[in-house]
Write a protein that holds these residues in place. Structure first.
Motif, PDB file in Angstrom:
ATOM      1  N   GLU B 229       0.919  -1.192  -0.150  1.00 25.48           N
ATOM      2  CA  GLU B 229      -0.054  -0.110  -0.114  1.00 25.48           C
ATOM      3  C   GLU B 229       0.856   1.327   0.186  1.00 25.48           C
ATOM      4  OE1 GLU B 229      -2.423   0.131   3.535  1.00 25.48           O
ATOM      5  OE2 GLU B 229      -3.142   2.170   3.013  1.00 25.48           O
ATOM      6  N   ASP B 232       2.827   1.647  -3.251  1.00 23.17           N
ATOM      7  CA  ASP B 232       1.841   2.582  -4.238  1.00 23.17           C
ATOM      8  C   ASP B 232       1.679   4.016  -3.868  1.00 23.17           C
ATOM      9  OD1 ASP B 232       1.239  -0.068  -5.435  1.00 23.17           O
ATOM     10  OD2 ASP B 232      -0.624  -0.331  -4.524  1.00 23.17           O
ATOM     11  N   LYS B 233       1.843   4.133  -2.484  1.00 24.11           N
ATOM     12  CA  LYS B 233       1.729   5.700  -2.260  1.00 24.11           C
ATOM     13  C   LYS B 233       3.058   6.272  -2.861  1.00 24.11           C
ATOM     14  CE  LYS B 233      -1.100   6.410   1.800  1.00 24.11           C
ATOM     15  NZ  LYS B 233      -1.032   6.389   3.006  1.00 24.11           N
ATOM     16  N   GLU B 235       5.037   5.444  -5.151  1.00 23.70           N
ATOM     17  CA  GLU B 235       4.859   5.665  -6.743  1.00 23.70           C
ATOM     18  C   GLU B 235       4.014   6.685  -7.181  1.00 23.70           C
ATOM     19  OE1 GLU B 235       4.372   1.936  -8.759  1.00 23.70           O
ATOM     20  OE2 GLU B 235       4.551   2.940 -10.901  1.00 23.70           O
TER      21      GLU B 235
END
Ligand code: SF4
Ligand code: SF4
Ligand code: SF4
Ligand code: SF4
Lengths: 285, 293
Positions: B229, B232-233, B235
């Protein structure tokens, strides 16, 4: 009692061990001296009750009085003063606040004003009182913040846990100079071992009792553990790497809060430290 | 010479692991370790030649000559760094060299000229010169002048680097003065971030610092599978800031083994090594549009 947590570098889990020890201590003060990148508050999530600014003195030139003799410019060893366009200019980000230019000026044309370089946040997280030092970006030195952080700590709380800055530079020395015990946190790699040997040298220099917590251990051979054996350093605790633990920590969770086995583990470490300090049965320089 | 600097905001995120792998993959002829407080790169970048060692001196420090000192205490009361104390046995004042910043105030105020500022050795520069040039240094414990030494490490590498196009530098941890000294003059920065709350906060601070210098910045995530999670943040953050996200490296216990054998992670086939290979290719692609690695 004051315990400082050290590691030759960041990322070894120094903050992880510090916040867990503070949590299991039941009543303690946690002091984050890693002023460039304080992370302890991300775990303890304290309710901020007070904010204190940290200020240093900066020279201020009275251009009316200044005759342009340049004695101040010549004196300043940090090149924080320059004579440009017929006036003395102060470069605050390299000034060390030594006060020398003020002393040397024959015209009394230099006075001092305060400049804020960062702050200290004070708060509470359950039974733990939390102090966090935060250095403003672009400031040269966090030492004045560390000094202000550790002032009067011994009288404020029975147990203070000091999360020291990484490395072994002067700022680390400032953070540990009056502590009763140092915990060195080490990773199981040759990098980690080299860093451990550096902080080991440092604590020996200070003649403070110390022990090691081996963090992120795998089943393989652990060079940091070997180093401790060879140098007869007490290992006061060992934490294995696990995906669950890494996930909880990454989310800013204090594992001792959610997992009783970790609670017990950190409690034991803390008890070992108390014992060693009280009985003097410890690794010492 | 173009320079790529690897940074992490904080140590321990795998910065040196990634930097050493990139040095190995790119076969650059010049590289340096700017973590002068705790250099580690030498442990995996084995050198066949002996280093040329030079002493490094930062600012001179104060020394008090006991036979001249009249114990007036002026120096102690004027020193802003609490570096001077009274030695009752020796009947003189003494300087704590770890605390002394070399400002010269004590020398200025001493009425009898008992204080002198004298140079001391704060550390050593090492230069390994074979078919590749490797510049590194070690600062003495407690010394505070690491920014200046970082600049010297880079200069030493450049001075011996005329015939090569690219250099890779393992940067200093943190965001303070040594990091600023490592960034100044480089062309590209690769930030190694960790997918955690603290890792994200460290990354944001270092991105701010790098952007002040207007340096083109790449971001990769180490141990991405610890928290997907947050990966992803990171990125998404990179994209929003217009920075190039160049890859994800998994947590890999193999990597620990390889490092402990004194090798870089691209010297055997392992998951983290393959990921760094991908990162290397992505960086090359971006640079090929502008520079050339
Ligand atoms: S206070 Fe010291 S460092 Fe600052 S400008 Fe004056 S002489 Fe220089
Ligand atoms: S020493 Fe005083 S008078 Fe001389 S240039 Fe500096 S501020 Fe001006
Ligand atoms: S040179 Fe400055 S810091 Fe060092 S002892 Fe003298 S007054 Fe203190
Ligand atoms: S100012 Fe000079 S004479 Fe006075 S205590 Fe310091 S060294 Fe001694």
């Amino acid at each position: 009692m004051k315990i400082a947590l050290l590691s030759g570098k960041g990322g070894t889990g120094k903050t992880f061990v510090s916040v867990n020890m503070a949590f299991v201590a039941e009543k303690a003060m946690y002091i984050d001296c890693d002023v460039e990148e304080p992370n302890g508050h991300l775990f303890l999530k304290p309710q901020i009750e007070a904010v204190e600014e940290v200020k240093v003195a900066m020279p201020k030139i009275d251009h009316e009085k200044c005759t342009g003799c340049r004695k101040c410019v010549e004196f300043c060893r940090f090149n924080a003063l320059a004579y440009v366009n017929n006036a003395v200019k102060v470069f605050e980000d390299v000034c060390h606040s030594c006060g020398g230019c003020m002393l040397v000026c024959p015209e009394n044309a230099i006075v001092e004003k305060d400049k804020t370089i960062g702050k200290i946040e004070k708060g509470r997280s359950g039974e733990v009182s939390v102090k966090t030092g935060i250095l403003n970006m672009g400031e040269a030195s966090g030492v004045p913040i560390v000094k202000q952080l550790i002032e009067n700590v011994s009288i404020e709380e029975a147990l203070s846990i000091i999360d020291a800055p990484p490395g072994s530079a002067c700022i680390v020395m400032e953070a540990i100079k009056d502590v009763d015990y140092c915990v060195l946190v080490a990773e199981p790699t040759i990098f980690g071992t080299q860093n451990l040997s550096m902080v080991h040298e440092l604590v020996k220099l200070f003649d403070i009792p110390y022990g090691v917590v081996l963090n992120k251990c795998l089943d393989d051979e652990n060079p940091a553990e070997k180093y401790c054996e060879e140098n007869e350093i007490h290992v006061i605790g060992k934490v294995m790497y696990s995906h669950d633990l890494a996930l909880l920590s990454s989310q800013g969770e204090i594992v001792s809060r959610v997992d009783s086995s970790y609670y017990a583990k950190f409690k034991t470490m803390l008890e070992r430290i108390f014992e060693e300090v009280h009985h003097g049965t410890t690794s010492r320089a | 010479m173009g320079q790529l600097l690897v940074l992490s905001g904080k140590g321990g995120t795998g910065k040196t692991t990634v930097a050493s792998a990139l040095i190995q993959l790119s076969k650059v002829k010049h590289f340096a370790d700017c973590d002068v407080d705790a250099p580690n790169l030498d442990l995996v970048m084995h050198q066949t030649v002996d280093p040329i060692i030079t002493d490094y001196s930062g600012l001179p420090k104060a020394f008090i000559h006991e036979e001249q000192c009249i114990e007036c205490g002026q120096c102690q009361s004027q020193c802003r760094f609490d570096a001077i104390s009274h030695d009752q046995v020796k009947k003189t004042y003494v300087v704590d060299l770890n605390a002394c910043e070399g400002c010269g105030v004590c020398e200025l105020v001493c009425p009898v000229g008992a204080v002198h500022l004298e140079p001391i050795v704060d550390g050593h520069l090492q230069l390994y010169k074979s078919e590749r040039v490797f510049s590194t240094a070690q600062l003495k414990m407690g010394s505070g002048t690491s920014g200046m030494l970082v600049t010297k490490v880079k200069r030493q590498m450049l001075e011996h680097g005329v015939e090569s196009e690219w250099a890779i530098i393992d940067g200093s941890p943190g965001i303070g003065c040594p990091v600023i000294a490592s960034i100044s003059g480089v062309d590209y920065v690769l930030i190694v971030a960790e997918p955690s709350l603290s890792g994200i906060s460290d990354m944001e601070r270092i991105v701010t610092t790098a952007s002040r210098f207007g340096v083109k910045t790449f971001i990769c995530v180490n141990k991405f599978d610890v928290n997907i999670e947050y990966t992803d943040k990171i990125e998404a953050y990179a994209k929003a800031k217009g920075l190039d996200f160049v890859g994800r490296i998994p947590y890999d216990s193999q990597a620990v083994k390889v490092i402990n054998q004194g090798k870089t992670i691209v010297e055997i086939d392992c998951a983290s090594g393959r990921a760094v290979q991908g990162i290397y290719e992505n960086i090359k692609k971006v640079i090929d549009n502008g520079g050339n690695l």
